[in-house]
Design a protein around this motif. Structure first.
Motif, mmCIF file in Angstrom:
data_model
loop_
_atom_site.group_PDB
_atom_site.id
_atom_site.type_symbol
_atom_site.label_atom_id
_atom_site.label_comp_id
_atom_site.label_asym_id
_atom_site.label_seq_id
_atom_site.Cartn_x
_atom_site.Cartn_y
_atom_site.Cartn_z
ATOM 1 N N THR A 143 -5.674 -4.629 -12.791
ATOM 2 C CA THR A 143 -4.711 -5.524 -12.868
ATOM 3 C C THR A 143 -3.870 -5.431 -11.478
ATOM 4 O O THR A 143 -4.095 -4.534 -10.962
ATOM 5 N N PRO A 144 -3.076 -6.535 -11.213
ATOM 6 C CA PRO A 144 -2.352 -6.397 -10.227
ATOM 7 C C PRO A 144 -1.327 -5.341 -9.895
ATOM 8 O O PRO A 144 -1.183 -4.722 -9.013
ATOM 9 N N VAL A 145 -0.841 -4.778 -11.078
ATOM 10 C CA VAL A 145 -0.028 -3.791 -10.917
ATOM 11 C C VAL A 145 -0.919 -2.406 -10.601
ATOM 12 O O VAL A 145 -0.248 -1.579 -9.853
ATOM 13 N N ALA A 146 -1.898 -2.400 -11.352
ATOM 14 C CA ALA A 146 -2.896 -1.018 -10.969
ATOM 15 C C ALA A 146 -2.997 -1.151 -9.497
ATOM 16 O O ALA A 146 -3.187 -0.173 -8.690
ATOM 17 N N LYS A 147 -3.362 -2.351 -9.173
ATOM 18 C CA LYS A 147 -4.085 -2.368 -7.692
ATOM 19 C C LYS A 147 -2.882 -2.205 -6.708
ATOM 20 O O LYS A 147 -2.835 -1.532 -5.606
ATOM 21 N N LYS A 148 -1.464 -2.666 -7.029
ATOM 22 C CA LYS A 148 -0.407 -2.393 -6.019
ATOM 23 C C LYS A 148 -0.069 -1.123 -6.032
ATOM 24 O O LYS A 148 0.315 -0.456 -4.939
ATOM 25 N N ALA A 149 -0.127 -0.241 -7.265
ATOM 26 C CA ALA A 149 0.125 1.059 -7.369
ATOM 27 C C ALA A 149 -0.670 1.774 -6.379
ATOM 28 O O ALA A 149 -0.373 2.626 -5.685
ATOM 29 N N ARG A 150 -2.085 1.525 -6.508
ATOM 30 C CA ARG A 150 -3.074 2.273 -5.550
ATOM 31 C C ARG A 150 -2.847 1.932 -4.184
ATOM 32 O O ARG A 150 -2.982 3.027 -3.531
ATOM 33 N N GLU A 151 -2.442 0.727 -4.057
ATOM 34 C CA GLU A 151 -2.189 0.460 -2.423
ATOM 35 C C GLU A 151 -0.930 1.093 -2.095
ATOM 36 O O GLU A 151 -1.010 1.680 -0.848
ATOM 37 N N GLY A 152 0.001 1.152 -2.721
ATOM 38 C CA GLY A 152 1.326 1.747 -2.489
ATOM 39 C C GLY A 152 1.058 3.236 -2.085
ATOM 40 O O GLY A 152 1.397 4.173 -1.133
ATOM 41 N N VAL A 153 0.173 3.975 -3.065
ATOM 42 C CA VAL A 153 -0.074 5.372 -2.961
ATOM 43 C C VAL A 153 -0.938 5.593 -1.485
ATOM 44 O O VAL A 153 -0.686 6.507 -0.938
ATOM 45 N N MET A 154 -1.950 4.653 -1.605
ATOM 46 C CA MET A 154 -2.810 4.917 -0.369
ATOM 47 C C MET A 154 -1.878 4.721 0.838
ATOM 48 O O MET A 154 -2.279 5.683 2.139
ATOM 49 N N GLU A 155 -0.882 3.884 0.994
ATOM 50 C CA GLU A 155 -0.345 3.590 2.083
ATOM 51 C C GLU A 155 0.644 5.044 2.344
ATOM 52 O O GLU A 155 0.774 5.451 3.559
ATOM 53 N N PHE A 156 1.095 5.679 1.419
ATOM 54 C CA PHE A 156 1.697 6.962 1.615
ATOM 55 C C PHE A 156 0.820 7.957 1.968
ATOM 56 O O PHE A 156 1.296 8.907 2.864
ATOM 57 N N LEU A 157 -0.442 8.019 1.396
ATOM 58 C CA LEU A 157 -1.267 9.173 1.747
ATOM 59 C C LEU A 157 -1.667 8.831 3.421
ATOM 60 O O LEU A 157 -1.985 10.030 4.101
ATOM 61 N N LEU A 158 -1.893 7.485 3.768
ATOM 62 C CA LEU A 158 -2.450 7.500 5.138
ATOM 63 C C LEU A 158 -1.120 7.524 6.281
ATOM 64 O O LEU A 158 -1.426 7.568 7.394
ATOM 65 N N MET A 159 0.063 7.773 5.396
ATOM 66 C CA MET A 159 1.428 7.773 6.511
ATOM 67 C C MET A 159 1.048 8.954 7.331
ATOM 68 O O MET A 159 1.229 8.800 8.743
ATOM 69 N N ASN A 160 0.773 10.083 6.882
ATOM 70 C CA ASN A 160 0.520 11.122 7.931
ATOM 71 C C ASN A 160 -0.824 11.668 8.069
ATOM 72 O O ASN A 160 -1.011 12.797 8.681
ATOM 73 N N HIS A 161 -1.896 10.935 7.644
ATOM 74 C CA HIS A 161 -3.045 11.045 8.014
ATOM 75 C C HIS A 161 -3.425 10.599 9.441
ATOM 76 O O HIS A 161 -3.089 9.536 9.673
#
Lengths: 809, 332
Positions: A143-161
């Motif tokens: 669902t969009p909620v799940a997708k957005k959540a993953r996208e947000g988490v991924m953005e945080f993970l990639l922040m310092n990667h």
């Protein structure tokens, strides 16, 4: 992982409004900017949903059929046992949830948040790895909620990667790379400076690039839970958080290489493999490992003629998904010290390269000159069943019966199969509640770790203190070890009994060095069900609670005669397991030792129709098959009178007593110990280059497959012997592997049922009475150096580094 | 294209304007990994003193014997007090031994909390609050004054070993901002104190440092002589008289939250009210302007003694937001 599938599902064309704007704001995907929870009621689960298959062999096992609950994953109903997590339910339903910190064999941390899914009636997305599935739960993964959540988490993970994928060894097999392709946004909003973290030195095997770390803590949990070395930890907090050892410390575990596999990013990679190859250039060959008797399932990744690395394959019954460092990193030994051409030692003591034709003629001539009983054949520890069959047939046809496999001792007992295999099986050890390890050893690091455990035991002890009798109290103060022992003795008298207390006894058995995977299994059992472990043998280092009962046979006698307090522990156990180290095979009083162990087994009800806890832990890959094929020497003194010795890869045989005029043929793949005394060298192929059958310590037959071409003019072992037999005039009746195997079928048919464990049929009670007396000599460690046990590992530079750095006293 | 150029330029300007290009701010006094030094390495022996061993026993007695690891924080604190305000790695190892865990489990805790100092600090460790209220009230100047007066950098110890200056986050004294706290390790763990000095000025903080240097004990709390604790300057300005009894009207539930009036309240904000003198009776105050305040009594709707959902007037149709008195009084 099935991530490719996921990626393709996400990449599929989506109807997007025609872009009128020239610029897109730097935010998430436009369709995810205001996600609405999917509240629309799902239509009743209808049969028109395509049937899904569980992912990656996810198994559903219902221990209690009443505990089955039904949940809905994307509208698809799935029955799962109670207690499963949402993520596991999704796996059963065939939906792959992206994850970093979750690992099915480690404890749940729930700190990466990548596995967020939408659950109906839940106000927020939930971390599916940590959320137990509840009856009737409606899980939505797409669902969009799940997708957005993953996208947000991924953005945080990639922040310092760091953006160093082009120079990262994980590139191409990186979870972060795959998942950011599948679930990430195509741009980030972080414009600050990325943090950097100092790299750690974990030893010669694991390379660290800590800046790439995403703090999933898989390595910390692996080290603590599976490997049993509490060296790694999560240090600092917030943006300064980093994985490390704090003090400069190498990872001294025999399983440390597995952190390379479990690291979802490129933070922990293989040091020997660094910058050597890209994973997509490699050809994988699914084969098995021969450096110990476990027969771990491995994949040999090769590029052209070179073995580039070795990675584990999943086999729940043998190695789960771990392999030991020796298995993983011995591969560079396959490239060094190889024997390329047939050679004959000339009169000046130097080897001269000759042709196969000439060398076979020379060997055959000398073999025919000596008396038949002076011919001796010794199979090496890495030999496959085919070549051992050929060797035995050849030596027998030459008129001698002096053929054996090194490690099996001068008079092996090959009559009763139950006397030399692991009767409970490696995975069966998980059902045991008491272990007695006899003479099987663990890396002898220090006694310190034992002290740590004992302290822990005291903590448990003080809990049950009031139940102790005065006698045990005295014991307690006398010796910390006795304390543990007293505790176990008292357990039956306690009003509460420890849940599921299993005991393993290992005798002259140090599984940590002899078979690291078996040790990992015991540790798993100890952690999982509080199994008790006791040990008789030289002082050793275990990575679980272990009571050291004694160092030699006198303790064994005490237990066998019922004088030792440990007897009650065995007889009170539900599924006691005794593990005897195969190092005992070399002892002259082996029959007496084994009969003592069998007495213990009989008294302790270790062997029952529903449970056989009598186990022998073999040391080498060839041992079990050799005994199955009946490689038993006629006389135990054959070496002393030998005139013609045929060493088929045997490097660890004691040739001191060999007469000086004896003619030694060394057939093998490495210029190792056996070569020093050899008169003739016949080059053979290594396990990575041939198709061979091996039987592991639990009696499971497996086959290797050739991953790379062999070097130089080397040939398969059995082919060499077959050719030699023809030159010697005693032609063996087989020309193909298939023909050798049909010959094996007449001797040991179990060696043809590949990937199956053939349990032993008869129990040792059929054995005659033993009159031998046990000597009082304590049990010796069977393996001096875990990293260097055979010709391949002794030739390996990496193993040499490991033994230099990690075995420091 | 143009937009991208502009965006790049904007970023450049932003970075140029950034005052302190500090990539990360270290709150603790050390790195997250250990470097062996002469006074801090695992080979040194470290033990709790005899007096502290008693305290260790006392601390351990607070926890079940199989959960000794729960004592890690109090024991680390005790070890830090004993060791002059900082924790060498050998002290952490000693704590690990006492609570019977692997040393790394103790390192994890010690690196997590910024109040565990893993490099030497002065006998008086001065911690300047750096959180917003103190910063607005001049904590930067306080810190500058301290650093200038002592001639050190942040987290550096003065040559005489007496002082070090660190930063701390909010210590809950915002009303008396700016403030510093002084961890006094000069008397070991027995005489250990941890004092707040509030309402500081750059001048006053230097005076405090000098008093500490002489071994005097400056009065802790607010340094403004006109204030009593956190009271206003020059005495209290409010709450002079005796406290009054509660008002006769008790607000039962605010706004739309009364469970009884869910559908009723969806249209406009209301207050569901009961009074002290007639606790059985329910009233409703429509707040047509959306804010609470005094209302004429005529606006209060009497709902009777046991209003139910069924009998409540429906307001789903506009315009009358305020219920007519008749519509309610016509109920049985």
């Amino acid at each position: 992982m099935g991530l490719g599938l996921l990626a393709s599902r996400l990449i599929r064309p989506q109807k997007t409004a025609a872009r009128t704007l020239l610029l897109r704001s730097i935010v998430t995907k436009p369709e995810l900017q205001s996600p609405e929870p999917a509240t629309a009621p799902q239509p009743d689960p209808t049969p028109d949903l395509p049937p899904r298959t569980p992912l990656a062999g996810a198994r559903v096992h219902f221990p209690n059929p009443e505990d089955a609950i039904e949940v809905f994953v994307d509208g698809y109903p799935v029955k799962i046992p109670k207690g499963m997590t949402v993520l596991q339910a999704c796996e059963v339903a065939g939906v792959d949830i992206p994850r970093f910190c979750y690992h099915s064999r480690l404890s749940i941390a729930g700190n990466c948040r990548m596995c967020l899914v939408e659950v109906e009636k839940s106000p927020k997305p939930v971390a599916s790895c940590a959320m137990p599935a509840l009856p009737g739960m409606k899980i939505k993964t797409d669902t969009p909620v799940a997708k957005k959540a993953r996208e947000g988490v991924m953005e945080f993970l990639l922040m310092n990667h760091p953006l160093d994928c082009p120079i990262c060894d994980q590139g191409g097999e990186c979870d972060l790379q795959d998942q950011s392709m599948a679930f990430g946004s195509d741009r980030g909003r972080f414009t600050e400076v990325k943090r950097s973290v100092v790299d750690k030195n974990l030893g010669p095997l694991v390379k660290t690039v800590m800046t790439r770390c995403i703090q999933c803590t898989r390595c910390v949990r692996f080290a603590t839970e599976v490997a049993g070395v509490q060296d790694l930890g999560m240090l600092g907090r917030g943006s300064g958080e980093e994985i490390g050892t704090y003090v400069e410390k190498l990872m001294t575990s025999e399983l440390s290489g597995n952190v390379i596999d479990i690291c979802p990013v490129g933070a922990l990679t293989s040091k020997p493999f660094a910058f050597k190859a890209r994973n997509w250039e490699l050809k994988g060959t699914e084969t098995i490992d021969v450096t110990d008797a476990v027969g771990s399932n491995i994949r040999i990744d090769s590029r052209g003629p070179e073995v580039m690395r070795i990675t584990p394959r999943l086999n729940e019954d043998i190695n789960e998904e771990w392999i030991s460092d020796k298995t993983r990193f011995c591969y560079d030994g396959l490239k060094r010290q190889r024997l390329n051409d047939p050679m004959i030692r000339s009169s000046d003591g130097r080897f001269k390269i000759v042709s196969w034709h000439d060398v076979l003629a020379v060997v055959a001539e000398i073999a025919l000159q000596v008396k038949p009983e002076e011919i001796v054949g010794i199979a090496g520890k890495l030999s496959d069943a085919e070549s051992m069959m050929a060797l035995k047939d050849f030596i027998n046809k030459m008129g001698s019966n002096n053929v054996w496999c090194e490690g099996n001792g001068p008079s092996p007992n090959a009559d009763l199969r139950s006397g030399y295999i692991m009767n409970s099986g490696i995975s069966g050890l998980e059902n045991a509640d008491v272990f007695l390890l006899v003479g099987t050893e663990v890396i002898q690091l220090t006694f310190l770790i034992c002290l740590g455990w004992n302290a822990w035991i005291i903590a448990v002890m003080s809990f049950t203190f009031c139940y102790f009798f005065a006698y045990e109290l005295v014991c307690c103060f006398y010796d910390v070890l006795n304390l543990f022992f007293a505790f176990m003795f008292c357990t039956p008298f306690c009003t509460f009994s420890l849940p599921l207390c299993l005991i393993f006894c290992l005798m002259k058995c140090q599984p940590r060095v002899e078979a690291a995977m078996v040790n990992a299994r015991i540790r798993k059992t100890v952690r999982g069900s509080n199994a008790k472990v006791a040990y008789i043998g030289p002082p050793a280092d275990f990575n679980y609670d272990c009571e050291h009962l004694g160092t030699g046979p006198e303790t064994l006698t005490e237990i066998a005669e019922g004088r030792h307090p440990f007897c009650s522990t065995i007889s009170n156990a539900k599924n006691p397991a005794i593990i005897v180290g195969a190092g005992l095979f070399e002892r002259s009083d082996k029959d007496a030792v084994f009969s003592a162990v069998e007495t213990i087994a009989k008294n302790g009800n270790v062997v029952r129709p529903d449970w056989n806890g009598f186990n022998v832990l073999l040391l080498n890959a060839a041992q079990a098959a050799a005994l199955d094929l009946g490689l038993v020497p006629e006389s135990s003194q054959s070496i002393e009178s030998a005139k013609f010795v045929y060493l088929m890869g045997a490097d660890d045989v004691d040739l001191e007593k060999l007469p000086n005029d004896a003619f030694v043929v060394y057939q093998g793949h490495h210029g190792d110990r056996g070569v020093y005394r050899a008169n003739v060298i016949l080059p053979a192929s290594a396990f990575s280059e041939k198709e061979g059958t091996y039987e592991n310590t639990e009696g499971c037959t497996q086959q290797t497959l050739p991953a790379v071409p062999t070097v130089g003019d080397a040939r398969d072992d059995w082919k060499i012997i077959r050719a030699l037999s023809e030159v010697a005039g005693v032609r063996l009746p087989y020309d193909t592997v298939g023909a050798v195997r049909s010959r094996i079928k007449t001797v040991a048919p179990n060696l043809l049922s590949v990937d199956e464990r053939e349990p032993a049929t008869f129990w040792a009670s059929l054995k005659p009475e033993v009159t031998q007396k046990m000597s009082s000599a304590p049990f010796d460690p069977a393996i001096k150096n875990f990293y260097m046990t055979d010709s391949i590992t002794r030739a390996s530079k990496i193993m040499a580094q490991c033994s230099a750095l990690l075995l420091k006293k | 294209m143009l937009a991208r150029l502009a965006a790049t330029r904007l970023l450049e300007i932003r970075q140029a304007l950034r005052l302190t290009p500090q990539a990360s701010r270290s709150l603790s006094t050390a790195l997250n990994y250990h470097i062996d030094t002469a006074d801090n390495n695992p080979d040194l022996t470290w033990e709790f003193s005899a007096a502290n061993k008693e305290k260790v026993k006392e601390i351990l007695s607070h926890y079940p014997s199989n959960y000794k690891q729960s004592a890690v924080i109090p024991l680390l604190d005790l070890a830090q007090q004993q060791h002059g305000g900082w924790l060498p790695v050998s002290a952490m190892n000693a704590v690990a031994k006492v609570i019977e865990v692997a040393p790394i489990r103790v390192y994890e805790v010690a690196t997590f909390y910024s109040m565990f100092n893993r490099s030497p600090v002065g006998k008086y460790h001065l911690l300047v609050c750096g959180t917003t209220p103190c910063m607005i009230r001049g904590s930067r100047e306080i810190e500058d004054a301290l650093l200038k007066h002592l001639g050190v950098k942040r987290n550096e110890v003065t040559k005489d070993g007496l002082f070090s200056v660190g930063e701390m986050e909010c210590m809950g004294c915002c009303v008396n901002a700016p403030m510093i706290t002084v961890a006094d390790y000069s008397n070991g763990s027995e005489g250990y104190t941890y004092n707040y000095y509030e309402d500081l000025s750059p001048k006053r903080v230097v005076e405090i440092v000098e008093m500490l240097r002489k071994g005097e004990k400056p009065p802790h709390g607010t340094q403004n002589p006109k204030r009593i604790r956190c009271g206003p300057e020059g005495g209290n300005t409010t709450l002079h008289g005796e406290p009054k009894p509660p008002p006769s009207v008790r607000i039962f539930s605010h706004w739309n939250q009364s469970p009884l009036f869910q559908d009723f309240c969806l249209c406009s904000p209301q207050v569901h009210m009961r009074t002290w003198d007639k606790p059985d009776k329910h009233f409703l105050i429509p707040l047509e302007d959306g804010c609470i305040g005094s209302r004429p009594i005529s606006k209060i709707v009497d709902l009777g003694t046991s209003p139910t959902r069924k009998v409540l007037p429906s307001f789903s149709t506009s315009p009358p937001l305020i219920p007519k008195e008749e519509s309610i009084s016509s109920e049985p």
